[in-house]
Design a protein around this motif. Structure first.
Motif, PDB file in Angstrom:
ATOM      1  N   LEU A 163      -9.315   0.819   4.902  1.00  4.49           N
ATOM      2  CA  LEU A 163      -7.984   1.230   5.336  1.00  4.49           C
ATOM      3  C   LEU A 163      -6.933   0.949   4.262  1.00  4.49           C
ATOM      4  CD1 LEU A 163      -8.133  -0.012   9.041  1.00  4.49           C
ATOM      5  CD2 LEU A 163      -8.437   2.314   8.181  1.00  4.49           C
ATOM      6  N   SER A 164      -7.149  -0.098   3.476  1.00  2.02           N
ATOM      7  CA  SER A 164      -6.207  -0.425   2.402  1.00  2.02           C
ATOM      8  C   SER A 164      -6.336   0.542   1.229  1.00  2.02           C
ATOM      9  CB  SER A 164      -6.443  -1.863   1.917  1.00  2.02           C
ATOM     10  OG  SER A 164      -6.211  -2.797   2.952  1.00  2.02           O
ATOM     11  N   THR A 165      -7.565   0.968   0.926  1.00  6.01           N
ATOM     12  CA  THR A 165      -7.765   1.878  -0.213  1.00  6.01           C
ATOM     13  C   THR A 165      -7.508   3.331   0.169  1.00  6.01           C
ATOM     14  OG1 THR A 165     -10.138   1.942   0.297  1.00  6.01           O
ATOM     15  CG2 THR A 165      -9.404   0.376  -1.372  1.00  6.01           C
ATOM     16  N   SER A 166      -7.131   3.597   1.416  1.00  7.65           N
ATOM     17  CA  SER A 166      -6.832   4.965   1.843  1.00  7.65           C
ATOM     18  C   SER A 166      -5.331   5.233   1.853  1.00  7.65           C
ATOM     19  CB  SER A 166      -7.427   5.230   3.233  1.00  7.65           C
ATOM     20  OG  SER A 166      -8.824   5.096   3.205  1.00  7.65           O
ATOM     21  N   LYS A 167      -4.593   4.434   1.133  1.00  5.06           N
ATOM     22  CA  LYS A 167      -3.161   4.632   0.965  1.00  5.06           C
ATOM     23  C   LYS A 167      -2.862   4.929  -0.504  1.00  5.06           C
ATOM     24  CE  LYS A 167      -2.011   1.090   4.452  1.00  5.06           C
ATOM     25  NZ  LYS A 167      -1.255  -0.173   4.678  1.00  5.06           N
ATOM     26  N   LEU A 168      -1.673   5.443  -0.735  1.00  8.95           N
ATOM     27  CA  LEU A 168      -1.139   5.526  -2.091  1.00  8.95           C
ATOM     28  C   LEU A 168      -0.164   4.376  -2.277  1.00  8.95           C
ATOM     29  CD1 LEU A 168      -0.473   9.370  -2.523  1.00  8.95           C
ATOM     30  CD2 LEU A 168      -2.469   8.046  -3.214  1.00  8.95           C
ATOM     31  N   TYR A 169      -0.023   3.929  -3.502  1.00  9.41           N
ATOM     32  CA  TYR A 169       0.832   2.778  -3.788  1.00  9.41           C
ATOM     33  C   TYR A 169       1.773   3.109  -4.950  1.00  9.41           C
ATOM     34  CZ  TYR A 169      -2.431   0.062  -0.925  1.00  9.41           C
ATOM     35  OH  TYR A 169      -3.198  -0.422   0.104  1.00  9.41           O
ATOM     36  N   THR A 170       2.948   2.517  -4.882  1.00  8.02           N
ATOM     37  CA  THR A 170       3.890   2.646  -5.993  1.00  8.02           C
ATOM     38  C   THR A 170       4.097   1.281  -6.633  1.00  8.02           C
ATOM     39  OG1 THR A 170       5.799   2.326  -4.517  1.00  8.02           O
ATOM     40  CG2 THR A 170       5.073   4.589  -4.938  1.00  8.02           C
ATOM     41  N   LEU A 171       4.159   1.278  -7.952  1.00  5.93           N
ATOM     42  CA  LEU A 171       4.367   0.044  -8.706  1.00  5.93           C
ATOM     43  C   LEU A 171       5.140   0.382  -9.968  1.00  5.93           C
ATOM     44  CD1 LEU A 171       3.830  -2.983  -9.177  1.00  5.93           C
ATOM     45  CD2 LEU A 171       1.667  -2.353 -10.256  1.00  5.93           C
ATOM     46  N   ASN A 172       6.298  -0.221 -10.085  1.00  8.18           N
ATOM     47  CA  ASN A 172       7.126  -0.022 -11.280  1.00  8.18           C
ATOM     48  C   ASN A 172       7.412   1.463 -11.520  1.00  8.18           C
ATOM     49  OD1 ASN A 172       8.583  -1.161 -13.412  1.00  8.18           O
ATOM     50  ND2 ASN A 172       6.912  -0.839 -14.867  1.00  8.18           N
ATOM     51  N   GLY A 173       7.651   2.186 -10.439  1.00  9.27           N
ATOM     52  CA  GLY A 173       8.010   3.594 -10.554  1.00  9.27           C
ATOM     53  C   GLY A 173       6.837   4.540 -10.714  1.00  9.27           C
ATOM     54  N   ARG A 174       5.610   4.063 -10.683  1.00 12.35           N
ATOM     55  CA  ARG A 174       4.439   4.911 -10.833  1.00 12.35           C
ATOM     56  C   ARG A 174       3.600   4.873  -9.557  1.00 12.35           C
ATOM     57  NH1 ARG A 174       2.412   3.559 -17.034  1.00 12.35           N
ATOM     58  NH2 ARG A 174       4.493   3.471 -17.974  1.00 12.35           N
ATOM     59  N   THR A 175       2.833   5.939  -9.359  1.00 10.53           N
ATOM     60  CA  THR A 175       2.026   6.075  -8.149  1.00 10.53           C
ATOM     61  C   THR A 175       0.558   5.885  -8.489  1.00 10.53           C
ATOM     62  OG1 THR A 175       3.638   7.668  -7.291  1.00 10.53           O
ATOM     63  CG2 THR A 175       1.495   7.558  -6.181  1.00 10.53           C
ATOM     64  N   PHE A 176      -0.139   5.169  -7.588  1.00 13.23           N
ATOM     65  CA  PHE A 176      -1.540   4.838  -7.829  1.00 13.23           C
ATOM     66  C   PHE A 176      -2.376   5.160  -6.598  1.00 13.23           C
ATOM     67  CE2 PHE A 176       0.809   2.195 -10.737  1.00 13.23           C
ATOM     68  CZ  PHE A 176       0.036   2.194 -11.896  1.00 13.23           C
ATOM     69  N   ALA A 177      -3.612   5.559  -6.862  1.00  9.96           N
ATOM     70  CA  ALA A 177      -4.635   5.659  -5.824  1.00  9.96           C
ATOM     71  C   ALA A 177      -5.794   4.767  -6.246  1.00  9.96           C
ATOM     72  CB  ALA A 177      -5.099   7.096  -5.653  1.00  9.96           C
TER      73      ALA A 177
END
Length: 1223
Positions: free
Chosen positions: A515-529
């Motif tokens: 469930l945690s790895t099925s989100k997108l994340y933002t860090l320092n203005g960048r988006t991560f999968a």
């Protein structure tokens, strides 16, 4: 109804009773707020003590908060403004007072989140005067996770209502660590709401549904909540892993309606199925739990806390805290009744708009309320039976008038009473007490879908798939989103909650789940999968098996879709097809088929959307990771950002190819080298502890000391031969051990390292340069590893290497070539651990099962009854496997697969209370040996050569009871197999059988004892079917669903002294301690059954118990073989009277007698057994029971049910011809 005293002021009146709001203010001031300490804001339990319980304080302040919300709706008078503010600040003062008390114990929070030890937990109560602790760490049952969770839940609700309770970022960090403190509540036994753990009050903590449910509610309430309200930012937001919420949900769902092992029900469950927690989504389970509570615990004056609760009963011995087990039955039917639980039921009715329920329990509650001279309602703590009426109450429960006892008022109950009346009278809407809308948790959710993005790191894979109409992106083409390994996400989250000033180290290093790895994340203005953990090839070799990945991928999508609840946005799953996973020149058809199914929009019953990652940004759940940047951090944000991503930037491990064959001059002739290789060859095989033993006695009875004697004799024999042939010294490599516990693995319990000299080691190293065979290289590296350790350094082909480096290279090579026996052995030597095995244990325990590792008997077989950290579980697996690396890895595989099955197909485990991995492996070996009629060694080789996916399929076949190994290929090689080697041909047959069996339906009901087969069943006569079925069920510890309750009934109703199984006596006194539905009783019965050493004999014991208890209790299902059963029923009174034995009932006697009658019939009718046991030539079978009796169907004239019935009549000295005739 409450009566309005004359002269009571205030203009605000409710619509229910017409009472003014000021009446509740006066009631609150005189019963609750009068006890609030003006300095700390805490409430002591009474005027005679300064002890302030966390739980009681939170409940006490809830009425104050509710009344402040009521005044906020009626601000037409200045006095109401003043009272609203006063009440709000009283709430803030208490909540901050509790926060201050807990922050004084910040070191305990830091320690407990790592150890989960009950001695490291927060205290359950503090001084209301000083805020300090009042008792020592070991002087109270402090570990009460429901208490801490209740505080966090109400903190979230009150903050959402507009109160500002948290002031500083230091407090935010502490509360974030409180989340870490409670997020593993699903695996932590505690002392529960009543502070006693096991109901005998001996201080044994146990897993409690009320604690798990309250923790789940707290985690959901605080997830993504800004504790600074509208004034906050990224640093003041609380983060909760959705995967821990899922684990709490799973455990809670499996435990309800039970509270714990010792409490089949508990009134405290009302707090989690309704207000304030609302922790259960399943409306049917909520209803079932509530009905169970009411039917078992409700009385005239309230609800008992739980069955056989002796607290404050007139016969309780107050000179000691604990109860003796046999005492518990004395408290039955005279348990004290607590009226505050009527308040819970009133609030439940108000939240669910059930007017009948509200009026019913309001009427009952008013009978319990006591009024003082000012007509202020006071709710007593409990009502007890007078000492003079105990015996009368036992004879006629709920008939005698009880007397109020305990605190008057008890602030917990008094607060709930005021809250219930405020809502009932219309001063509060139910939703105002629940600003987070937790009450809507049972509402049906709309059907969702999973967004899927498939990527690759290979141009060839991309073009190959494009040629069949499947277009995917390459990692290098991504612009807006970066894709990283899950390890990176774990590294980032380790900074969450870190606070040097408080000594908090942040989030423990725990795995990020699906469930945690099925989100997108933002860090320092960048988006991560982030990619799912099951696809990380570096972590574990399961990710190297494409068949397993594709199969697990389908299950993974179904899991995400089912459990994506209360999360904003849609889930997105990013997968990467790496060139190292398969031969890119020949794209597997099953991969193409899976991708084509994704394109259709449906796979495995799940709606999906296949697309580009960038297209999912606006519809996905996005979480900010900017909490890593702290205002007091001296490190440059950009440098910190790069450091966080650097640790897992490289996906592929560099393969140095040091093991490639090279023609290097060797100082010994070729003939001598061949001889030395021959002496070493087979070292890996000889090190294995996995062997099939057809003789059950040897399998279950050989002790470690016996094996030590074998090892010693082998060593002595070899030493005696060394003086005649120097080359035999190499064989000693197999029996040596190394003392270094951290860098080596020992395969034997005794050895002599001095026998391996440096010169001889160099000769072994030199052999590596003259072979490119995986088998030979594995044997050589195994010998080096065993004698010198994994970090042994030496020169090889001009490179300075360690044993570890070469084993890693061999592991990578074996993964690519799918040599699974070598993969498992190398992984074991590298001490690889699957991060999911700890979760696997939890999933099994969550379903109220136990797990054993290793082969019986103890101490080789380790029984696991509680969750444990990954390191501890891995060490147990190593010890139980005899330090055999291959066995360690196979055990981990099976644990992972068991978790998948128990989560997706829990019906496979019906009737099991203990899952024994060691016996499951033995069953696997037995199935392969039976299928191919091969040797024990070949069966082991075949099992270890199976891929992880094939192991998983074989495990499913065994659990489901499907027929295996009965097709033509099992006995007659198919066309095209003649030109293969024996091993290749047999592996082809096995793979065919696994594939065939996976598509078959069950030949026998999974738990056939609950559904006895019909006499005309076509499958009843298949030779070997029933002995196989019994061996499977015996190895799996499968019993009928209501088996344990029937045993308990027998002990009660038959008035026998006990039941004896394999020398273990289940005395009737157990029923004095335990109720019929208690899990503790089932575990005692299981303990007796596990002493039976033979799997098929164990199952006959179970069958005999079922027949015995069914007949004794009048169950007609197992007596339909009797023509004149009506006559038997008519004589039931006679039989029942004969069953009143004043002795121990020995179940083995029933089985043995049934076997004797069976042999008599076989002699008379010339049956199969007339060629062995019936003719005086005992067959080779276990426990002296004829193998043909083991293979008899349950039903029919010659069925086991028939013989067990006749055996019972014979033991009772009843002439069967006088009772019935057999069809």
């Amino acid at each position: 109804m409450l009566l309005v005293p004359t002269g009571r002021g205030g203009s605000n009146r409710g619509g229910g009773t017409g009472l003014p709001l000021d009446f509740y203010y006066n009631t609150l001031m005189k019963t609750i707020l009068c006890n609030q300490n003006p300095v700390t804001g805490l409430f002591s339990a009474g005027k005679d003590t300064d002890h302030a319980w966390v739980r009681d304080n939170v409940y006490a302040i809830m009425a104050v908060w509710g009344l402040s919300l009521s005044y906020k709706k009626h601000l037409d008078q200045m006095e109401n403004w003043t009272r609203c503010y006063e009440l709000e600040q009283s709430v803030v003062k208490t909540m901050r007072g509790l926060l201050s008390c807990m922050m004084k114990q910040v070191s305990k929070v830091e320690k407990f989140k790592l150890t989960l030890n009950k001695d490291d937990c927060l205290h359950a109560k503090y001084s209301s005067v000083t805020g300090n602790t009042v008792v020592g760490d070991h002087e109270w049952g402090h570990l009460q996770l429901d208490s801490t969770s209740l505080y966090l839940l109400m903190l979230g609700e009150m903050t959402s209502s507009g109160l500002q309770i948290v002031f500083t970022l230091d407090e935010v960090d502490f509360l974030q660590n409180l989340i870490f403190y409670v997020e593993q509540s699903y695996m932590i036994p505690d002392y529960g709401v009543w502070e006693r753990g096991d109901k005998t009050n001996h201080g044994y903590p146990e897993l409690n549904s009320s604690s798990v449910g309250m923790a789940k509610a707290a985690l959901e309430a605080l997830n993504e909540l800004d504790l600074f309200g509208s004034n906050g930012g990224p640093r003041s937001v609380i983060h909760v892993s959705a995967d821990y919420i899922y684990w709490c949900h799973l455990v809670l769902k499996s435990m309800l309606p039970r509270e714990s092992f010792s409490k089949e029900s508990d009134a405290s469950l009302l707090s989690i199925i309704s207000y304030p927690a609302f922790a259960v989504e399943d409306l049917e389970l909520v209803t079932e739990t509530k009905q169970s509570i009411i039917s078992k615990l409700q009385g005239r004056y309230g609800l008992s806390r739980f069955l056989r609760d002796g607290h404050k009963t007139p016969i309780e011995d107050v000179s000691r805290l604990h109860y003796e087990p046999h005492e518990l039955k004395c408290f039955e039917k005279i348990e004290c009744e607590w009226p505050m639980f009527f308040c819970y039921l009133i609030l439940d009715g108000l939240f669910h708009e059930n007017e009948n329920q509200v009026e019913l329990y309001h009427g009952l509650l008013e009978e319990c309320v006591i009024r003082d001279s000012d007509d202020i309602p006071i709710l007593p703590e409990l009502y007890a039976v007078p000492a003079s009426k105990v015996e009368e109450e036992k004879r006629d429960p709920h008939s005698k008038k009880r007397i109020p006892m305990g605190r008057m008022p008890q602030m917990w109950g008094q607060s709930l009473y005021i809250l219930a009346m405020l809502v009932r009278d219309g001063f509060l809407a139910p939703g105002e007490l629940d600003p987070l809308n937790r009450r809507l948790i049972t509402e049906p959710k709309p059907e969702g879908f999973v967004q899927v993005c498939v990527l690759t790191d290979s141009d060839i894979i991309q073009s190959k798939l494009a040629s069949v109409g499947i277009h995917i992106q390459q990692l290098k083409d991504l612009e807006l989103i970066q894709v990283r390994s899950v390890q990176t996400l774990q590294n980032i989250y380790s900074h969450l909650g870190k606070n040097e000033r408080l000594g908090l180290t942040g989030r423990p290093s725990l795995e990020m789940g699906p469930l945690s790895t099925s989100k997108l994340y933002t860090l320092n203005g960048r988006t991560f999968a982030f990619t799912p953990s099951f696809m990380d090839q570096r972590a574990f070799y399961l990710a190297s098996d494409l068949d397993y990945i594709l199969d697990h991928f389908r299950t993974y999508l179904a899991f995400i879709n089912k459990h994506w609840n209360n999360i904003t946005g849609r889930p997105v799953v990013a997968t990467v097809l790496r060139a190292s996973l398969f031969d890119v020149e020949q794209t597997p058809q099953n991969l193409i088929q899976t991708l084509k199914k994704l394109k259709t929009g449906y796979i495995h019953g799940v709606r999906v959307q296949l697309g580009k990652l960038e297209d999912f940004i606006n519809t996905s759940c996005i979480t900010s990771l900017d909490f890593v940047f702290r205002e007091d951090d001296s490190e440059d944000p950009q440098e910190k950002f790069l450091d966080l991503l650097e640790s897992t930037a490289d996906y592929n491990r560099h393969a140095p190819n040091l093991l490639l064959h090279q023609n290097v001059d060797y100082r010994y002739p070729k003939r001598y080298r061949i001889k030395k290789l021959a002496e070493i060859r087979g070292a890996v095989k000889r090190s294995r502890s996995i062997h099939y033993t057809d003789n059950s006695h040897n399998l279950l009875g050989q002790s470690l000391d016996d094996q030590d004697e074998v090892d010693a004799s082998v060593l002595n024999h070899i030493r005696s031969m060394i003086q005649h042939d120097i080359f035999l010294y190499l064989i000693l490599l197999i029996y040596s051990i190394v003392a270094d516990d951290h860098s080596t693995v020992s395969y034997n319990r005794r050895g002599d390292n001095s026998l391996i000299r440096d010169k001889q080691v160099q000769d072994i190293i030199a052999l590596l340069q003259h072979t490119d065979s995986i088998q030979d290289q594995a044997d050589i590296l195994h010998c080096l590893y065993m004698n010198k350790g994994i970090d042994f350094e030496f020169e090889h082909n001009g490179h300075h290497v360690t044993c570890r480096v070469l084993i890693e290279e061999l592991y990578d090579r074996a993964c690519k070539q799918k040599e699974w026996w070598c993969v498992r052995h190398c992984a074991g030597m590298l001490r690889m651990r699957n991060e999911n095995i700890a979760q696997s244990l939890i999933a099994i325990l969550a379903q109220q099962k136990q797990l054993t590792i290793g082969l019986p008997p103890a101490p080789r077989e380790h029984v696991l009854t509680s969750p444990m950290p990954l390191d501890q579980l891995y060490n147990i697996i190593v010890a139980a496997s005899g330090n055999d690396p291959t066995s360690v890895m196979l055990t981990q595989e099976i644990l992972v697969f068991l978790m998948l099955f128990i989560s997706t197909e829990p019906q496979l485990f019906a009737g099991m209370i203990r899952i024994r991995v060691g016996l499951i492996v033995q069953v696997m070996l037995g199935e392969l040996k039976r299928t191919l009629q091969s040797t024990d060694e070949d069966a082991t080789d075949h099992l270890l050569n199976l891929s992880p996916y094939e192991i998983k399929s074989l495990l499913h076949i065994i659990l489901s009871g499907k027929e295996f190994g009965i097709s033509e290929h099992s006995t007659k090689p198919a066309v095209g197999l003649d030109n293969m080697s024996k091993q290749e041909r047999e592996m082809r047959i096995i793979r065919h059988e696994i594939k065939e069996a996976s598509t078959k339906k069950l030949s026998v009901n999974l738990n056939w004892l609950d559904h006895p087969p019909d006499e005309d069943d076509d499958d009843l006569g298949k030779h070997g079917q029933w002995i196989r079925r019994r061996r499977l069920d015996g190895a799996l510890n499968r019993v009928p669903v209501k088996f344990y309750g029937q045993i308990c009934k027998n002990c009660i109703y038959l008035k026998c002294h006990g039941i004896k199984i394999a020398g273990y006596i289940l005395y009737d006194s157990l029923t004095q301690e335990m109720t019929r539905e208690e899990m503790k009783f089932a575990l005692r019965v299981e303990e007796a059954l596990n002493r039976v050493p033979f799997t098929e004999y164990r199952q006959l014991i179970v069958e005999a118990c079922v027949i015995f208890t069914s007949i004794a209790l009048g169950d007609a299902r197992y007596t339909k073989n009797f023509i004149f059963y009506i006559h038997l029923v008519e004589r039931n009174i006679f039989l029942y009277s004969r069953f009143h034995w004043d002795d121990i009932i020995v179940i083995e006697d029933i089985v043995s007698t049934a076997n004797q009658i069976f042999l008599q019939d076989q002699r008379a009718f010339g049956g199969d057994a007339s060629k062995c046991c019936a003719n005086g030539a005992p067959c080779v079978s276990s426990a002296g029971i004829c193998v043909h009796f083991y293979d008899s169907a349950p039903s029919g004239r010659f069925g086991t049910i028939n013989y067990f019935l006749r055996a019972l009549l014979k033991i009772l000295h009843i002439d069967e011809t006088s009772v019935c005739s057999i069809s």
